[in-house]
Motif scaffolding. Sequence first.
Motif, mmCIF file in Angstrom:
data_model
loop_
_atom_site.group_PDB
_atom_site.id
_atom_site.type_symbol
_atom_site.label_atom_id
_atom_site.label_comp_id
_atom_site.label_asym_id
_atom_site.label_seq_id
_atom_site.Cartn_x
_atom_site.Cartn_y
_atom_site.Cartn_z
ATOM 1 N N SER A 108 58.230 19.302 16.370
ATOM 2 C CA SER A 108 58.330 17.948 16.936
ATOM 3 C C SER A 108 57.518 16.937 16.120
ATOM 4 O O SER A 108 57.894 15.759 16.049
ATOM 5 C CB SER A 108 57.894 17.932 18.401
ATOM 6 O OG SER A 108 56.534 18.219 18.517
ATOM 7 N N ILE A 116 63.016 11.304 17.232
ATOM 8 C CA ILE A 116 63.290 12.217 18.340
ATOM 9 C C ILE A 116 62.052 13.041 18.712
ATOM 10 O O ILE A 116 61.895 13.462 19.848
ATOM 11 C CB ILE A 116 64.493 13.132 18.034
ATOM 12 C CG1 ILE A 116 64.980 13.792 19.312
ATOM 13 C CG2 ILE A 116 64.133 14.182 17.011
ATOM 14 C CD1 ILE A 116 66.335 14.398 19.220
ATOM 15 N N ILE A 118 59.096 11.954 19.078
ATOM 16 C CA ILE A 118 58.290 11.191 20.032
ATOM 17 C C ILE A 118 58.726 11.512 21.456
ATOM 18 O O ILE A 118 57.916 11.573 22.364
ATOM 19 C CB ILE A 118 58.408 9.674 19.738
ATOM 20 C CG1 ILE A 118 57.823 9.375 18.357
ATOM 21 C CG2 ILE A 118 57.725 8.843 20.806
ATOM 22 C CD1 ILE A 118 58.087 7.970 17.869
ATOM 23 N N ILE A 119 59.992 11.730 21.654
ATOM 24 C CA ILE A 119 60.517 12.098 22.972
ATOM 25 C C ILE A 119 60.306 13.590 23.233
ATOM 26 O O ILE A 119 60.018 14.007 24.350
ATOM 27 C CB ILE A 119 62.015 11.740 23.062
ATOM 28 C CG1 ILE A 119 62.193 10.240 22.877
ATOM 29 C CG2 ILE A 119 62.624 12.209 24.369
ATOM 30 C CD1 ILE A 119 63.620 9.816 22.657
ATOM 31 N N LEU A 120 60.442 14.379 22.184
ATOM 32 C CA LEU A 120 60.377 15.831 22.331
ATOM 33 C C LEU A 120 58.976 16.347 22.644
ATOM 34 O O LEU A 120 58.818 17.256 23.457
ATOM 35 C CB LEU A 120 60.905 16.473 21.042
ATOM 36 C CG LEU A 120 61.197 17.961 21.064
ATOM 37 C CD1 LEU A 120 62.250 18.272 22.102
ATOM 38 C CD2 LEU A 120 61.664 18.409 19.691
ATOM 39 N N LEU A 123 57.945 16.286 26.364
ATOM 40 C CA LEU A 123 58.753 17.249 27.105
ATOM 41 C C LEU A 123 58.274 18.677 26.875
ATOM 42 O O LEU A 123 58.223 19.488 27.805
ATOM 43 C CB LEU A 123 60.227 17.112 26.723
ATOM 44 C CG LEU A 123 60.903 15.799 27.130
ATOM 45 C CD1 LEU A 123 62.330 15.753 26.615
ATOM 46 C CD2 LEU A 123 60.851 15.619 28.625
#
Length: 160
Positions: A108, A116, A118-120, A123
């Motif tokens: 990540s 992506i 930053i979102i991963l 999560l």
Amino acid sequence: MDENKPPEQPTTPPTAPTPPSTTFANVASAATSGTPKGGPVPFAGPSDPSIPQDQKTQALLVWILSLFIGFISPLIFFFIAKDKPFVYHHACQALTFSIVMFVLYIISIVLMFVVIGIILMPLIGLAALAVIIMGAIAANAGSRFEPPVTGNLSKSWFKA
């Protein structure tokens, strides 16, 4: 007295049967009726009352400390708890999980250049927190816990 008269019935109205309480335990048992009862959390086996409390505490520490210091605490317990199968099992599971999470964090970080990541990353962090909490609860209850993705991987790596 009139002998042909039927005996008087009580005047209280009949009561309706009370519905069973809808607690989480009742809903969970109804949902899994016909299947063997599992552990306190998903992916955990049934609790074993023969496991001593000190081993449950050590297995709990494996999971809790892995939250703060990563793979170091499972690695330490992996080496010092070979004579305690319950603690060794949890150390193997936590070590495998920590290694896989480390690799996912590296991926990540690389993907942050493509946005992506930053979102991963959050999560992955939330999923790791959830699995660590489930592992700690299962360890404290005396259940064997196998994380959803890394459980079989741990069996193949450590033969535990």
